[in-house]
Design a protein around this motif. Structure first.
Motif, PDB file in Angstrom:
ATOM      1  N   PRO A  28       0.814  -1.216   0.000  1.00  0.00           N
ATOM      2  CA  PRO A  28       0.000   0.000   0.000  1.00  0.00           C
ATOM      3  C   PRO A  28       0.847   1.266   0.000  1.00  0.00           C
ATOM      4  N   VAL A  29       0.412   2.229  -0.765  1.00  0.00           N
ATOM      5  CA  VAL A  29       0.981   3.578  -0.756  1.00  0.00           C
ATOM      6  C   VAL A  29      -0.190   4.541  -0.637  1.00  0.00           C
ATOM      7  N   GLY A  30      -0.200   5.321   0.422  1.00  0.00           N
ATOM      8  CA  GLY A  30      -1.334   6.210   0.627  1.00  0.00           C
ATOM      9  C   GLY A  30      -2.633   5.452   0.795  1.00  0.00           C
ATOM     10  N   GLY A 109       4.810  -1.722 -13.470  1.00  0.00           N
ATOM     11  CA  GLY A 109       3.701  -1.674 -12.524  1.00  0.00           C
ATOM     12  C   GLY A 109       3.988  -0.898 -11.268  1.00  0.00           C
ATOM     13  N   VAL A 110       5.274  -0.743 -10.925  1.00  0.00           N
ATOM     14  CA  VAL A 110       5.636  -0.037  -9.695  1.00  0.00           C
ATOM     15  C   VAL A 110       6.153   1.370  -9.986  1.00  0.00           C
ATOM     16  N   ASN A 205       9.477  12.751 -16.055  1.00  0.00           N
ATOM     17  CA  ASN A 205       9.346  13.514 -14.796  1.00  0.00           C
ATOM     18  C   ASN A 205      10.037  12.747 -13.677  1.00  0.00           C
ATOM     19  N   ARG A 206      10.775  13.474 -12.858  1.00  0.00           N
ATOM     20  CA  ARG A 206      11.611  12.850 -11.829  1.00  0.00           C
ATOM     21  C   ARG A 206      10.793  12.083 -10.799  1.00  0.00           C
ATOM     22  N   GLU A 207       9.546  12.482 -10.604  1.00  0.00           N
ATOM     23  CA  GLU A 207       8.704  11.777  -9.630  1.00  0.00           C
ATOM     24  C   GLU A 207       8.336  10.372 -10.102  1.00  0.00           C
ATOM     25  N   ALA A 220       7.466   7.653  -1.882  1.00  0.00           N
ATOM     26  CA  ALA A 220       6.122   7.561  -2.473  1.00  0.00           C
ATOM     27  C   ALA A 220       5.062   8.109  -1.521  1.00  0.00           C
ATOM     28  N   GLU A 221       5.165   7.782  -0.244  1.00  0.00           N
ATOM     29  CA  GLU A 221       4.206   8.297   0.734  1.00  0.00           C
ATOM     30  C   GLU A 221       4.274   9.813   0.794  1.00  0.00           C
ATOM     31  N   ALA A 222       5.492  10.366   0.721  1.00  0.00           N
ATOM     32  CA  ALA A 222       5.659  11.818   0.749  1.00  0.00           C
ATOM     33  C   ALA A 222       5.044  12.446  -0.508  1.00  0.00           C
TER      34      ALA A 222
END
Length: 229
Positions: A28-30, A109-110, A205-207, A220-222
């Motif tokens: 899970p993320v967020g 996928g990730v 994009n760097r994200e 990822a959470e941030a």
């Protein structure tokens, strides 16, 4: 045949570097599994895209249970994962009709944070140039290391970091993935290049990071909190 675009989401991780028993694409993320966020990103970009998810057979029942748990109802097909990325991508392509007209994206996928603008740039460049990948400039110093353990610095301006989605004309991709597997197939674009085709580069994009370690999950959470805030 009317033009129809496809996205193949390849997810075959085992979570080893995450130190988790749960494969990384399901973590899970967020509050939502990473893989769902990735599929949602492409669906939000264009609800008419045909989504194909490539998963190892042994993970598919768990994925179905997650879809029920989270009421995830974005339409998608599921293909069996292979022993290599090449085989997994080829299995996903097999679900694209041979007479399809359009472009097909292949995405990790990730990587749930690809910007919609990057997706659009990749798709439009592939329509014009048949193959396109997102990249961004290297900011760290790079060093070449030879087989004897020696090394030297190289000009970072000569290099780019490669991301996904990597997007190709469907007919070209179908033809390329009929080739026998080679060890130098490091990504999907290298399969296209093995046929002598040029691959266009667009700004990424760097994200758009690939989540492979616990540190990546923290980032990822941030990013999720930043998007919500």
């Amino acid at each position: 045949m009317a033009e129809q675009d496809y996205v193949i989401i390849v997810a075959g991780g085992k979570g080893t570097r995450m130190g988790s028993d749960v494969p990384k694409q399901f973590l899970p993320v967020g509050g939502r599994p990473v893989l769902m966020r990735t599929l949602e990103r492409f669906h939000d970009y264009d609800p008419l895209l045909r989504l194909i998810l490539v998963l190892p057979k042994e993970q598919q029942s768990y994925w179905r249970s997650l879809c029920e748990q989270y009421a995830f109802d974005i339409p998608h097909q599921v293909a069996d994962g292979g022993a290599t990325r090449f085989e997994s991508s080829r299995n996903g392509l097999a679900l694209v009709p041979d007479d399809a007209c359009g472009v097909v994206a292949i995405h990790d996928g990730v990587r749930p944070f690809v910007a919609k603008e990057v997706i659009d740039r990749c798709f439009e460049a592939a329509r014009e140039d048949y193959a396109a990948i997102p990249v961004y400039a290297v900011t760290d110093t790079l060093r070449y290391v030879d087989e004897q353990g020696g090394g030297r610095n190289v000009r970072r301006s000569d290099y780019r970091v490669v991301q996904t989605p990597q997007v190709f004309d469907i007919t070209l991709a179908k033809q390329a993935f009929k080739q026998p597997y080679q060890e130098n197939f490091t990504d999907d674009a290298s399969v296209i290049e093995a046929m002598g085709c040029q691959v266009a580069m667009v700004e990424g994009n760097r994200e758009n990071i690939k989540l492979t370690t616990p540190f990546d999950l923290a980032v990822a959470e941030a990013l999720i909190q930043q998007q919500l805030g």
